[in-house]
Enzyme design. Structure first.
Site, PDB file in Angstrom:
ATOM      1  N   LYS A 133      18.110 -60.574 -29.219  1.00  0.00           N
ATOM      2  CA  LYS A 133      17.428 -59.500 -29.942  1.00  0.00           C
ATOM      3  C   LYS A 133      18.214 -58.185 -29.853  1.00  0.00           C
ATOM      4  O   LYS A 133      18.377 -57.474 -30.839  1.00  0.00           O
ATOM      5  CB  LYS A 133      16.027 -59.288 -29.360  1.00  0.00           C
ATOM      6  CG  LYS A 133      15.158 -60.544 -29.260  1.00  0.00           C
ATOM      7  CD  LYS A 133      14.748 -61.089 -30.591  1.00  0.00           C
ATOM      8  CE  LYS A 133      13.684 -62.175 -30.479  1.00  0.00           C
ATOM      9  NZ  LYS A 133      14.086 -63.367 -29.751  1.00  0.00           N
ATOM     10  N   LYS A 168       7.864 -58.367 -30.968  1.00  0.00           N
ATOM     11  CA  LYS A 168       8.304 -59.639 -30.391  1.00  0.00           C
ATOM     12  C   LYS A 168       8.923 -59.438 -29.020  1.00  0.00           C
ATOM     13  O   LYS A 168       9.521 -58.392 -28.734  1.00  0.00           O
ATOM     14  CB  LYS A 168       9.293 -60.339 -31.324  1.00  0.00           C
ATOM     15  CG  LYS A 168      10.452 -59.489 -31.830  1.00  0.00           C
ATOM     16  CD  LYS A 168      11.199 -60.248 -32.931  1.00  0.00           C
ATOM     17  CE  LYS A 168      12.234 -59.385 -33.610  1.00  0.00           C
ATOM     18  NZ  LYS A 168      12.933 -60.081 -34.713  1.00  0.00           N
ATOM     19  N   ARG A 218      19.363 -68.082 -41.827  1.00  0.00           N
ATOM     20  CA  ARG A 218      20.295 -68.249 -40.712  1.00  0.00           C
ATOM     21  C   ARG A 218      21.704 -68.413 -41.302  1.00  0.00           C
ATOM     22  O   ARG A 218      21.991 -69.382 -42.001  1.00  0.00           O
ATOM     23  CB  ARG A 218      19.915 -69.468 -39.872  1.00  0.00           C
ATOM     24  CG  ARG A 218      20.988 -69.955 -38.904  1.00  0.00           C
ATOM     25  CD  ARG A 218      21.371 -68.914 -37.842  1.00  0.00           C
ATOM     26  NE  ARG A 218      20.253 -68.415 -37.087  1.00  0.00           N
ATOM     27  CZ  ARG A 218      19.732 -69.034 -36.029  1.00  0.00           C
ATOM     28  NH1 ARG A 218      20.232 -70.187 -35.621  1.00  0.00           N
ATOM     29  NH2 ARG A 218      18.727 -68.486 -35.375  1.00  0.00           N
ATOM     30  N   ARG A 233      14.721 -70.148 -43.865  1.00  0.00           N
ATOM     31  CA  ARG A 233      13.560 -70.748 -43.211  1.00  0.00           C
ATOM     32  C   ARG A 233      12.315 -70.033 -43.731  1.00  0.00           C
ATOM     33  O   ARG A 233      12.084 -68.874 -43.434  1.00  0.00           O
ATOM     34  CB  ARG A 233      13.716 -70.633 -41.697  1.00  0.00           C
ATOM     35  CG  ARG A 233      14.934 -71.420 -41.201  1.00  0.00           C
ATOM     36  CD  ARG A 233      15.427 -70.958 -39.870  1.00  0.00           C
ATOM     37  NE  ARG A 233      15.870 -69.571 -39.897  1.00  0.00           N
ATOM     38  CZ  ARG A 233      16.251 -68.889 -38.823  1.00  0.00           C
ATOM     39  NH1 ARG A 233      16.247 -69.458 -37.639  1.00  0.00           N
ATOM     40  NH2 ARG A 233      16.637 -67.644 -38.933  1.00  0.00           N
ATOM     41  N   ARG A 241       6.104 -66.176 -39.663  1.00  0.00           N
ATOM     42  CA  ARG A 241       7.320 -66.669 -39.013  1.00  0.00           C
ATOM     43  C   ARG A 241       7.921 -67.797 -39.842  1.00  0.00           C
ATOM     44  O   ARG A 241       7.232 -68.742 -40.212  1.00  0.00           O
ATOM     45  CB  ARG A 241       7.010 -67.181 -37.605  1.00  0.00           C
ATOM     46  CG  ARG A 241       6.375 -66.144 -36.705  1.00  0.00           C
ATOM     47  CD  ARG A 241       5.895 -66.776 -35.415  1.00  0.00           C
ATOM     48  NE  ARG A 241       4.860 -67.777 -35.635  1.00  0.00           N
ATOM     49  CZ  ARG A 241       4.369 -68.582 -34.691  1.00  0.00           C
ATOM     50  NH1 ARG A 241       4.839 -68.497 -33.451  1.00  0.00           N
ATOM     51  NH2 ARG A 241       3.432 -69.463 -34.978  1.00  0.00           N
ATOM     52  N   ASP A 281      20.528 -63.822 -38.207  1.00  0.00           N
ATOM     53  CA  ASP A 281      19.244 -63.967 -38.888  1.00  0.00           C
ATOM     54  C   ASP A 281      19.082 -62.799 -39.851  1.00  0.00           C
ATOM     55  O   ASP A 281      19.099 -61.628 -39.429  1.00  0.00           O
ATOM     56  CB  ASP A 281      18.094 -63.995 -37.881  1.00  0.00           C
ATOM     57  CG  ASP A 281      18.036 -65.306 -37.115  1.00  0.00           C
ATOM     58  OD1 ASP A 281      18.778 -66.245 -37.474  1.00  0.00           O
ATOM     59  OD2 ASP A 281      17.255 -65.395 -36.152  1.00  0.00           O
ATOM     60  N   GLU A 289      18.277 -60.398 -36.083  1.00  0.00           N
ATOM     61  CA  GLU A 289      18.695 -60.897 -34.774  1.00  0.00           C
ATOM     62  C   GLU A 289      20.113 -61.441 -34.872  1.00  0.00           C
ATOM     63  O   GLU A 289      20.565 -61.833 -35.958  1.00  0.00           O
ATOM     64  CB  GLU A 289      17.769 -62.012 -34.254  1.00  0.00           C
ATOM     65  CG  GLU A 289      16.354 -61.571 -33.966  1.00  0.00           C
ATOM     66  CD  GLU A 289      15.505 -62.696 -33.375  1.00  0.00           C
ATOM     67  OE1 GLU A 289      16.076 -63.703 -32.899  1.00  0.00           O
ATOM     68  OE2 GLU A 289      14.273 -62.562 -33.403  1.00  0.00           O
ATOM     69  N   ASN A 291      22.078 -64.395 -32.929  1.00  0.00           N
ATOM     70  CA  ASN A 291      21.909 -65.492 -31.978  1.00  0.00           C
ATOM     71  C   ASN A 291      23.259 -65.968 -31.478  1.00  0.00           C
ATOM     72  O   ASN A 291      24.141 -66.319 -32.271  1.00  0.00           O
ATOM     73  CB  ASN A 291      21.166 -66.647 -32.653  1.00  0.00           C
ATOM     74  CG  ASN A 291      19.754 -66.259 -33.045  1.00  0.00           C
ATOM     75  OD1 ASN A 291      18.822 -66.428 -32.268  1.00  0.00           O
ATOM     76  ND2 ASN A 291      19.595 -65.721 -34.242  1.00  0.00           N
TER      77      ASN A 291
END
Length: 337
Positions: A133, A168, A218, A233, A241, A281, A289, A291
């Site tokens: 994050k 979050k 992603r 997604r 989400r 993301d 984000e 990752n």
């Protein structure tokens, strides 16, 4: 003429227990299948199996495995024993979040193994420096309005400014613990208390992006270069989400112009910091984000587009190992002259 030695003969995968893998969608499994296809000998361990003792190198209790064609009994253990990490051509750190104290300690053990000659991907220090994050703080111009705090007062002020927000935890994955609070502020106090544990835990707050309805994309970046397809997604059934683990539907799409711009701006910077594989993301125009621990979506992209993400990753891994070996050889030559 002497035949060139392949860069990868033995690879160690540091990950969650192999029996927990969901093979039809697991990206680490896809990596392992591609490595095995190229004749690479595979071994696996968990972070708990890493060990250092003074006067000795970092070792792990590893299991040498062969892969089968049975999705339910997908590996066989050939041998188990303790080995130094530098005995492998590459070590893949693929432990899923949370990024907790034990993960942090594992990166230190892996970094010590690097000092002893191991080649670890992603780089352990880079993993520590880029929590999933918080990594967006270094690229704020590409991120939506974001707040990182444990202060209830600051969160309330952020909500008053942006009216519709996402809250979050910093150590979550798969969409766990994510809340949306709209303009009415309903349950904002309870959400703040729950996530910050009454002001004892730092969290992230971002302006809600309505483009989530079209998918949380992603974007995979390998060796600094983006894969040309993203996996969008898409939230289902009234969810906010899009994470696949939270029931989102995955739809592979070519990168948009904005996606290419984001990936080309961030990718080389992150690769130069030792991050061979990154998952960005992106919702709408914004990176939410970054990752780095165990980016996924390999199989979904490959199945829907035919683009072999695992092969692309192993190509990049081989190139990185070759480059590291060449740099080590140059260093030895320089020291000898």
């Amino acid at each position: 003429m002497t035949e060139a030695v392949p860069p990868l003969r033995r690879v160690l995968v540091v990950a969650d227990p192999l029996h927990t893998f969901v093979t039809y969608k697991d990206s680490t499994y896809a990596m392992m299948r591609e490595l095995a296809r190229r004749g690479v000998a595979l071994a696996a361990c968990e972070p708990a199996h890493l060990q250092w003792r003074s006067g000795e190198p970092v070792t792990a209790l590893v299991r040498e495995v062969t892969l089968t064609d049975d999705a339910h009994d997908w590996f066989h253990v050939r041998r188990q024993g303790r080995e130094p990490l530098h005995a492998f051509d590459a070590v893949l750190m693929r432990k899923d979040p949370p990024f907790d104290a034990e993960y942090f300690y594992a990166t230190h053990l892996l970094q010590q193994a690097q000092r002893e000659g191991a080649r670890v991907f992603n780089d352990p220090a880079a993993l520590r420096d880029h929590p999933e994050k918080l990594a967006v703080m270094a690229f704020a111009e590409w991120a939506p309005p974001t707040l990182v705090t444990r202060s209830a007062e600051a969160i309330r002020a952020f909500h008053a400014e942006h009216r519709d927000i996402i809250l979050k935890p910093l150590d979550g994955m798969g969409g766990r613990g994510i809340f949306r609070v709209g303009a009415d502020g309903l349950n904002l106090g309870a959400v703040i208390e729950t996530l910050t544990q009454h002001g004892h835990t730092t969290i992230m707050v971002q302006r809600y992006l309505p483009q989530i309805a079209d998918g949380d994309k992603r974007i995979l970046v390998i060796g600094g270069e983006p894969v040309p397809y993203a996996l969008a997604r898409i939230p289902q059934g009234g969810e906010v989400r899009g994470n696949l683990a939270a029931g989102g539907r995955g739809e592979a799409r070519p990168l948009s112009e904005r996606d290419w711009a984001i990936a080309r701006a961030l990718g080389p910077v992150l690769a130069a910091r030792g991050l061979l594989l990154v998952g960005l993301d992106v919702i709408g125009e914004w990176v939410t984000e970054i990752n780095v621990t165990s980016p996924t979506c390999f199989q979904e992209i490959t199945q829907q587009t035919g683009y072999d993400v695992a092969a692309r990753f192993v190509d990049a891994l081989e190139a990185a190992v070759r480059a590291g070996a060449a740099a080590s050889a140059d260093g030895r030559t320089g020291a000898a002259t």
